[in-house]
Design a protein around this motif. Structure first.
Motif, mmCIF file in Angstrom:
data_model
loop_
_atom_site.group_PDB
_atom_site.id
_atom_site.type_symbol
_atom_site.label_atom_id
_atom_site.label_comp_id
_atom_site.label_asym_id
_atom_site.label_seq_id
_atom_site.Cartn_x
_atom_site.Cartn_y
_atom_site.Cartn_z
ATOM 1 N N MET A 156 0.844 -1.207 0.000
ATOM 2 C CA MET A 156 0.000 0.000 0.000
ATOM 3 C C MET A 156 0.875 1.250 0.000
ATOM 4 S SD MET A 156 -3.001 1.450 0.142
ATOM 5 C CE MET A 156 -4.006 -0.017 0.262
ATOM 6 N N ASN A 157 0.550 2.206 -0.846
ATOM 7 C CA ASN A 157 1.276 3.469 -0.908
ATOM 8 C C ASN A 157 1.185 4.187 0.447
ATOM 9 O OD1 ASN A 157 1.574 6.290 -1.220
ATOM 10 N ND2 ASN A 157 1.360 6.050 -3.436
ATOM 11 N N THR A 158 2.361 4.480 1.057
ATOM 12 C CA THR A 158 2.344 5.054 2.406
ATOM 13 C C THR A 158 1.708 6.433 2.424
ATOM 14 O OG1 THR A 158 4.589 4.245 2.317
ATOM 15 C CG2 THR A 158 3.852 5.064 4.411
ATOM 16 N N PHE A 159 1.973 7.210 1.363
ATOM 17 C CA PHE A 159 1.402 8.561 1.270
ATOM 18 C C PHE A 159 -0.126 8.479 1.301
ATOM 19 C CE2 PHE A 159 -0.091 12.064 -1.547
ATOM 20 C CZ PHE A 159 0.252 13.123 -0.704
ATOM 21 N N LEU A 160 -0.660 7.535 0.503
ATOM 22 C CA LEU A 160 -2.114 7.348 0.435
ATOM 23 C C LEU A 160 -2.634 6.868 1.792
ATOM 24 C CD1 LEU A 160 -4.433 7.532 -1.574
ATOM 25 C CD2 LEU A 160 -4.022 5.172 -2.198
ATOM 26 N N SER A 161 -1.883 5.959 2.448
ATOM 27 C CA SER A 161 -2.309 5.450 3.754
ATOM 28 C C SER A 161 -2.433 6.569 4.765
ATOM 29 C CB SER A 161 -1.302 4.428 4.290
ATOM 30 O OG SER A 161 -1.242 3.332 3.434
ATOM 31 N N LYS A 162 -1.469 7.526 4.715
ATOM 32 C CA LYS A 162 -1.502 8.627 5.680
ATOM 33 C C LYS A 162 -2.667 9.568 5.405
ATOM 34 C CE LYS A 162 3.285 8.718 7.084
ATOM 35 N NZ LYS A 162 4.590 9.120 6.638
ATOM 36 N N LEU A 163 -2.982 9.762 4.114
ATOM 37 C CA LEU A 163 -4.075 10.675 3.761
ATOM 38 C C LEU A 163 -5.435 10.079 4.077
ATOM 39 C CD1 LEU A 163 -3.151 12.031 0.234
ATOM 40 C CD2 LEU A 163 -3.376 13.350 2.323
ATOM 41 N N SER A 164 -5.516 8.779 4.028
ATOM 42 C CA SER A 164 -6.817 8.129 4.110
ATOM 43 C C SER A 164 -7.355 8.117 5.532
ATOM 44 C CB SER A 164 -6.669 6.695 3.603
ATOM 45 O OG SER A 164 -7.898 6.058 3.677
ATOM 46 N N PRO A 165 -8.640 8.489 5.689
ATOM 47 C CA PRO A 165 -9.254 8.340 7.013
ATOM 48 C C PRO A 165 -9.477 6.860 7.312
ATOM 49 C CG PRO A 165 -10.763 9.404 5.449
ATOM 50 C CD PRO A 165 -9.529 9.028 4.694
ATOM 51 N N SER A 166 -9.853 6.549 8.554
ATOM 52 C CA SER A 166 -10.172 5.155 8.882
ATOM 53 C C SER A 166 -11.394 4.734 8.062
ATOM 54 C CB SER A 166 -10.483 5.020 10.372
ATOM 55 O OG SER A 166 -11.779 5.528 10.628
ATOM 56 N N ILE A 167 -11.556 3.438 7.894
ATOM 57 C CA ILE A 167 -12.663 2.964 7.061
ATOM 58 C C ILE A 167 -14.017 3.374 7.641
ATOM 59 C CG2 ILE A 167 -12.845 0.647 8.120
ATOM 60 C CD1 ILE A 167 -13.266 -0.353 5.148
ATOM 61 N N THR A 168 -14.117 3.404 8.968
ATOM 62 C CA THR A 168 -15.414 3.754 9.563
ATOM 63 C C THR A 168 -15.710 5.246 9.380
ATOM 64 O OG1 THR A 168 -14.272 3.778 11.691
ATOM 65 C CG2 THR A 168 -15.648 1.859 11.215
ATOM 66 N N MET A 193 -14.616 6.992 6.892
ATOM 67 C CA MET A 193 -14.898 7.148 5.465
ATOM 68 C C MET A 193 -16.347 6.755 5.151
ATOM 69 S SD MET A 193 -12.672 5.483 2.454
ATOM 70 C CE MET A 193 -11.181 6.293 2.974
ATOM 71 N N ILE A 194 -16.813 5.686 5.755
ATOM 72 C CA ILE A 194 -18.205 5.255 5.542
ATOM 73 C C ILE A 194 -19.161 6.324 6.077
ATOM 74 C CG2 ILE A 194 -19.932 3.552 6.320
ATOM 75 C CD1 ILE A 194 -17.695 1.409 6.001
ATOM 76 N N ARG A 195 -18.862 6.887 7.245
ATOM 77 C CA ARG A 195 -19.733 7.948 7.792
ATOM 78 C C ARG A 195 -19.743 9.171 6.865
ATOM 79 N NH1 ARG A 195 -17.260 6.336 12.817
ATOM 80 N NH2 ARG A 195 -18.772 5.181 14.066
ATOM 81 N N MET A 196 -18.589 9.514 6.298
ATOM 82 C CA MET A 196 -18.540 10.674 5.379
ATOM 83 C C MET A 196 -19.387 10.419 4.140
ATOM 84 S SD MET A 196 -14.738 12.315 5.394
ATOM 85 C CE MET A 196 -13.725 10.879 5.628
ATOM 86 N N ASP A 197 -19.308 9.207 3.611
ATOM 87 C CA ASP A 197 -20.143 8.853 2.445
ATOM 88 C C ASP A 197 -21.621 8.979 2.806
ATOM 89 O OD1 ASP A 197 -17.977 8.239 0.869
ATOM 90 O OD2 ASP A 197 -18.327 6.083 0.800
ATOM 91 N N HIS A 198 -21.993 8.456 3.980
ATOM 92 C CA HIS A 198 -23.401 8.531 4.405
ATOM 93 C C HIS A 198 -23.841 9.997 4.517
ATOM 94 C CE1 HIS A 198 -23.185 4.328 6.571
ATOM 95 N NE2 HIS A 198 -23.171 4.227 5.249
ATOM 96 N N ALA A 199 -22.993 10.830 5.129
ATOM 97 C CA ALA A 199 -23.355 12.241 5.333
ATOM 98 C C ALA A 199 -23.543 12.939 3.982
ATOM 99 C CB ALA A 199 -22.273 12.948 6.147
ATOM 100 N N HIS A 200 -22.690 12.593 3.020
ATOM 101 C CA HIS A 200 -22.783 13.193 1.690
ATOM 102 C C HIS A 200 -24.117 12.834 1.038
ATOM 103 C CE1 HIS A 200 -21.529 12.576 -2.747
ATOM 104 N NE2 HIS A 200 -22.044 13.771 -2.606
ATOM 105 N N GLY A 234 -7.264 1.843 9.881
ATOM 106 C CA GLY A 234 -6.498 2.710 8.980
ATOM 107 C C GLY A 234 -6.138 2.003 7.690
ATOM 108 N N GLU A 235 -5.657 0.772 7.837
ATOM 109 C CA GLU A 235 -5.268 -0.016 6.654
ATOM 110 C C GLU A 235 -6.480 -0.290 5.761
ATOM 111 O OE1 GLU A 235 -2.642 -0.998 5.231
ATOM 112 O OE2 GLU A 235 -3.432 -2.524 3.873
ATOM 113 N N LEU A 236 -7.602 -0.618 6.382
ATOM 114 C CA LEU A 236 -8.827 -0.859 5.598
ATOM 115 C C LEU A 236 -9.282 0.427 4.905
ATOM 116 C CD1 LEU A 236 -10.750 -3.133 8.141
ATOM 117 C CD2 LEU A 236 -9.946 -3.838 5.867
ATOM 118 N N GLY A 237 -9.102 1.561 5.594
ATOM 119 C CA GLY A 237 -9.458 2.857 4.990
ATOM 120 C C GLY A 237 -8.603 3.122 3.754
ATOM 121 N N ALA A 238 -7.318 2.823 3.866
ATOM 122 C CA ALA A 238 -6.415 3.027 2.719
ATOM 123 C C ALA A 238 -6.792 2.105 1.563
ATOM 124 C CB ALA A 238 -4.972 2.786 3.155
#
Ligand SMILES: [Fe+2]
Ligand SMILES: [Fe+2]
Length: 204
Positions: free
Chosen positions: A1-13, A15-22, A136-140
């Motif tokens: 997994m790209n470390t830069f992307l891993s750091k930028l990515s929120p946790s999977i939970t 991310m799911i909440r952000m999608d729901h809110a959108h 975090g890893e799942l979010g990435a």
């Protein structure tokens, strides 16, 4: 997994909440009295967001959670996604001026609101309890897969939002995709192109 992307990515939970809110924000913007163009733009945009979100959950989130905790809700979550896909398919066959358009969209809205409520009260807290060290890893992983799924559909996403709300929607649309890591993970030139494409669609 790209470390830069891993750091930028929120946790999977998160991310799911952000999608729901959108999606909930988009639901609030739907009005039966709006023009057919606005309604169709909103429905197209919500439909793509829901389809990508459901696929991400089915490919990454549900299997990870099911591996450590299988609840009753887990058994009905995929059939609920299938019902959502059926309603989206019906909407695509209708014109926004059809009598059944509003009714079908409200049915979709009602279905998704109940599904999201169950995920947010049952699944996400369970995942944060039993998958704490993997969030975090799942979010990435979800961010990476989202890029693959969203890339061929950016025209639909930007165009639908722009039609629904005019050029100002690009700010909301870009914000939503930024929140899910889509635009952040694109090269700078790509981000500018995404905004230009939406502006052109809004002017049509
Ligand atoms: Fe779901
Ligand atoms: Fe969800």
């Amino acid at each position: 997994m790209n470390t830069f992307l891993s750091k930028l990515s929120p946790s999977i939970t998160d991310m799911i909440r952000m999608d729901h809110a959108h999606v909930m924000t988009a639901f609030h913007q739907y009005e039966a009295g709006s023009s057919p163009r606005v309604k169709k733009g909103l429905v197209d945009s919500v439909s793509v967001a829901l389809e990508i979100h459901a696929q991400l959950e089915e490919e990454i989130f549900y299997p990870a959670l099911r591996a450590v905790e299988d609840t009753d809700f887990m058994k009905k979550s995929v059939p609920e996604h299938d019902e959502m896909r059926r309603l989206i398919g019906q909407l695509r066959k209708l014109e926004p001026g059809d009598a059944k358009y509003d009714e079908t969209f409200y049915e979709l809205m009602n279905h998704v609101i109940h599904h999201v409520a169950d995920e947010e009260t049952l699944l996400l807290p369970a995942a944060e309890r039993v998958l704490a060290d993997q969030l975090g890893e799942l979010g990435a992983r979800m961010t990476k897969r989202r890029l693959q799924l969203a890339a061929p559909r950016t025209g639909e996403i930007a165009g639908g939002m722009a039609r629904a709300m005019g050029p100002g929607a690009l700010v909301a649309g870009a914000g939503a995709l930024l929140a899910c890591g889509y635009l952040l993970a694109r090269p700078r030139g790509d981000r500018a192109a995404w905004v230009r494409r939406g502006q052109k669609t809004a002017q049509r």
